[in-house]
Write a protein that holds these residues in place. Sequence first.
Motif, PDB file in Angstrom:
ATOM      1  N   LEU A  71      36.550  35.287  34.145  1.00 31.52           N
ATOM      2  CA  LEU A  71      36.539  34.696  32.809  1.00 31.52           C
ATOM      3  C   LEU A  71      37.701  33.725  32.641  1.00 31.52           C
ATOM      4  O   LEU A  71      37.539  32.618  32.113  1.00 31.52           O
ATOM      5  N   ALA A  72      38.880  34.131  33.096  1.00 30.63           N
ATOM      6  CA  ALA A  72      40.052  33.265  32.969  1.00 30.63           C
ATOM      7  C   ALA A  72      39.867  31.974  33.761  1.00 30.63           C
ATOM      8  O   ALA A  72      40.213  30.891  33.289  1.00 30.63           O
ATOM      9  N   ARG A  73      39.318  32.079  34.972  1.00 34.00           N
ATOM     10  CA  ARG A  73      39.105  30.868  35.786  1.00 34.00           C
ATOM     11  C   ARG A  73      38.072  29.938  35.134  1.00 34.00           C
ATOM     12  O   ARG A  73      38.191  28.714  35.193  1.00 34.00           O
ATOM     13  N   ALA A  74      37.047  30.550  34.533  1.00 35.73           N
ATOM     14  CA  ALA A  74      36.046  29.730  33.852  1.00 35.73           C
ATOM     15  C   ALA A  74      36.667  28.975  32.675  1.00 35.73           C
ATOM     16  O   ALA A  74      36.363  27.799  32.436  1.00 35.73           O
TER      17      ALA A  74
ATOM     18  N   LEU B 112      35.063  40.106  44.854  1.00 40.23           N
ATOM     19  CA  LEU B 112      34.140  40.924  45.624  1.00 40.23           C
ATOM     20  C   LEU B 112      34.636  41.028  47.062  1.00 40.23           C
ATOM     21  O   LEU B 112      34.986  40.028  47.678  1.00 40.23           O
ATOM     22  N   PRO B 113      34.710  42.247  47.629  1.00 40.25           N
ATOM     23  CA  PRO B 113      35.221  42.394  48.994  1.00 40.25           C
ATOM     24  C   PRO B 113      34.431  41.549  49.983  1.00 40.25           C
ATOM     25  O   PRO B 113      33.205  41.443  49.910  1.00 40.25           O
TER      26      PRO B 113
ATOM     27  N   ALA C  50      43.275  39.359  40.719  1.00 40.25           N
ATOM     28  CA  ALA C  50      41.998  40.037  40.960  1.00 40.25           C
ATOM     29  C   ALA C  50      41.670  40.972  39.811  1.00 40.25           C
ATOM     30  O   ALA C  50      41.031  42.007  39.993  1.00 40.25           O
ATOM     31  N   GLY C  51      42.099  40.617  38.615  1.00 42.67           N
ATOM     32  CA  GLY C  51      41.909  41.480  37.455  1.00 42.67           C
ATOM     33  C   GLY C  51      40.474  41.528  36.974  1.00 42.67           C
ATOM     34  O   GLY C  51      39.599  40.792  37.447  1.00 42.67           O
ATOM     35  N   VAL C  52      40.256  42.394  35.998  1.00 43.18           N
ATOM     36  CA  VAL C  52      38.908  42.576  35.459  1.00 43.18           C
ATOM     37  C   VAL C  52      38.383  41.284  34.832  1.00 43.18           C
ATOM     38  O   VAL C  52      37.200  40.974  34.903  1.00 43.18           O
ATOM     39  N   PHE C  53      39.279  40.506  34.222  1.00 40.16           N
ATOM     40  CA  PHE C  53      38.864  39.294  33.516  1.00 40.16           C
ATOM     41  C   PHE C  53      39.206  38.018  34.304  1.00 40.16           C
ATOM     42  O   PHE C  53      39.278  36.933  33.737  1.00 40.16           O
TER      43      PHE C  53
ATOM     44  N   PRO D 244      40.576  47.826  32.839  1.00 43.70           N
ATOM     45  CA  PRO D 244      41.821  47.071  32.684  1.00 43.70           C
ATOM     46  C   PRO D 244      42.889  47.889  31.987  1.00 43.70           C
ATOM     47  O   PRO D 244      42.607  48.694  31.115  1.00 43.70           O
ATOM     48  N   SER D 245      44.131  47.648  32.402  1.00 45.38           N
ATOM     49  CA  SER D 245      45.254  48.317  31.759  1.00 45.38           C
ATOM     50  C   SER D 245      45.561  47.640  30.424  1.00 45.38           C
ATOM     51  O   SER D 245      45.096  46.526  30.148  1.00 45.38           O
ATOM     52  N   GLU D 246      46.358  48.304  29.610  1.00 47.35           N
ATOM     53  CA  GLU D 246      46.713  47.727  28.310  1.00 47.35           C
ATOM     54  C   GLU D 246      47.473  46.406  28.457  1.00 47.35           C
ATOM     55  O   GLU D 246      47.184  45.449  27.735  1.00 47.35           O
ATOM     56  N   PRO D 247      48.475  46.302  29.389  1.00 48.18           N
ATOM     57  CA  PRO D 247      49.154  44.999  29.554  1.00 48.18           C
ATOM     58  C   PRO D 247      48.201  43.890  29.957  1.00 48.18           C
ATOM     59  O   PRO D 247      48.339  42.749  29.506  1.00 48.18           O
ATOM     60  N   GLU D 248      47.200  44.215  30.823  1.00 48.08           N
ATOM     61  CA  GLU D 248      46.239  43.192  31.229  1.00 48.08           C
ATOM     62  C   GLU D 248      45.413  42.725  30.041  1.00 48.08           C
ATOM     63  O   GLU D 248      45.196  41.523  29.854  1.00 48.08           O
TER      64      GLU D 248
END
Length: 511
Positions: A373-376, A451-452, A367-370, A338-342
């Motif tokens: 988690l955010a959706r949960a 996931l693709p 489609a970010g790394v988290f 993840p980037s710093e802003p993310e």
Amino acid sequence: MIQNSVFAGIVCSIALLMCGQPSAVAAEPPVRIALVVGNSAYAAGPVPELENPARDASLVAERLRASGFDVTLVQDAQLVRFKWAVAEFGRALRRAGPDATGLFYYAGHAVQSFGANYLLPVETDIADAADLDLVAVEANSILRQMSSARNRTNIFILDACRNNPFSAIPAFDDNGLAEMRAPTGSFLAFATAPGAVAFDGAGDNSPFTAALAEEMIEPGAPIEEVFRNVRIKVIETTGGRQTPWDTSSLTREFTFVEEAPVDPAALAEERFWASVSAQRDLAQIDLFLSAYPSGRFADAARLLRAELAPPEVAALAPDAERALNVTPAPPAAAPVIPSEPEETLLARAQESGLRADYEAYLAAYPAGVFASLARAEIAALADAAPAPPPAADAPGIEFSALPPPDVAETTDTSGEITFDSPLAAALPEIGGKSLETLIEGHPVYPPIEGLPESFWATRTCSGCHQWERANLCDQGKSYLTPERAAMLKKQHPYGGEFKQAIRTWAEQGCP
């Protein structure tokens, strides 16, 4: 012809450089050159022999070689050998060019006279201070050799002034060494403060060099931090009787040992575990274990899982973890960092705990790394104030594009559900099909967010989950416990209706 060939070669070389082709010179790391001197075997006149300087010099030379220095080690040097080594050191630095780093280290006897410091060869024997220029090596002459190279970084280290062997001689009644100024681009370090005495040490090395050897191998540590930590250790070791001193006029950063490059895969695993351990959610823990079953944090994840899961779930063998709605992670090819802003957006949402902040994260990074988690978190927060479901006939919306329902309330659970009977479900891909049939079916939704489709759409659910009738029954039973019932709201390849169906089937005894 020769002139034309030379000209063509020059043009070709310039073209390669302009095109960005790598050259052998550019690929080489900056040159590091060190002269290390340790004098112990003093045997002339009033100068006493020292136990540790030769060993100190060997230890420092070993550390410097390991950090990329070309080291010349001189031990128990007489005057001619000492001065010759200094001259060769200066010549080597001048040949190396402006990007080279020069380092001089000395351990042994040294004295000051008339404001100048002198390093003593092992055969030194004088009766008058005026003899020093003839029989010793002036410290500033070494700095002049280093400065003459006009290189950008020079380091000068003295572990000297164990005592003053000439205190009875006039003009030698000053203790310690005189203060020295650091020329531009240089760093000067001394085992003790100006005018004070350094200890030779009771062990194999002096307190100063022992601390230096420990600190200089710390990856990525700036030189200023290295010698600050050396000072702290020496003060502790000597009970405050010796305080190392340094002065700097460096114009660029220097580290003895470069910091090891970050392993993207290890960083991704570490960040994933940090998120999972903070959330303390069984579904997230199972997902982590499916991705890193033998990773650095796998044991900690299993301990946390055992702490949070009810006894009947925690007692399941590791091979049964996949049966509890755990989907294998995709092959670890190129982990996304993840980037710093993310990271900042997610941190803001975790700090506030507001649904709006998690939605803001997903809007920016769907489609970010988290993202999972955010959706949960959004799903959990929605329980407090559930939003009305969208209309089934909403214009312009494809049903297949909708996310899996949080709670499947449309499944008909009034009648008996058997392993081979058709389910009454609203989702077309499930309705009218039996559990037995669905085991060999294809997922409707991705098992893992982002996931693709090429990875999961053509695979059967039995291949992902190792499903069979007994395992599916165990999964349904796990939803009967209050702790595990919360997982009914988590995403599933068949959606929430399927989870509700196998829960009801398990409740009826898995007929």
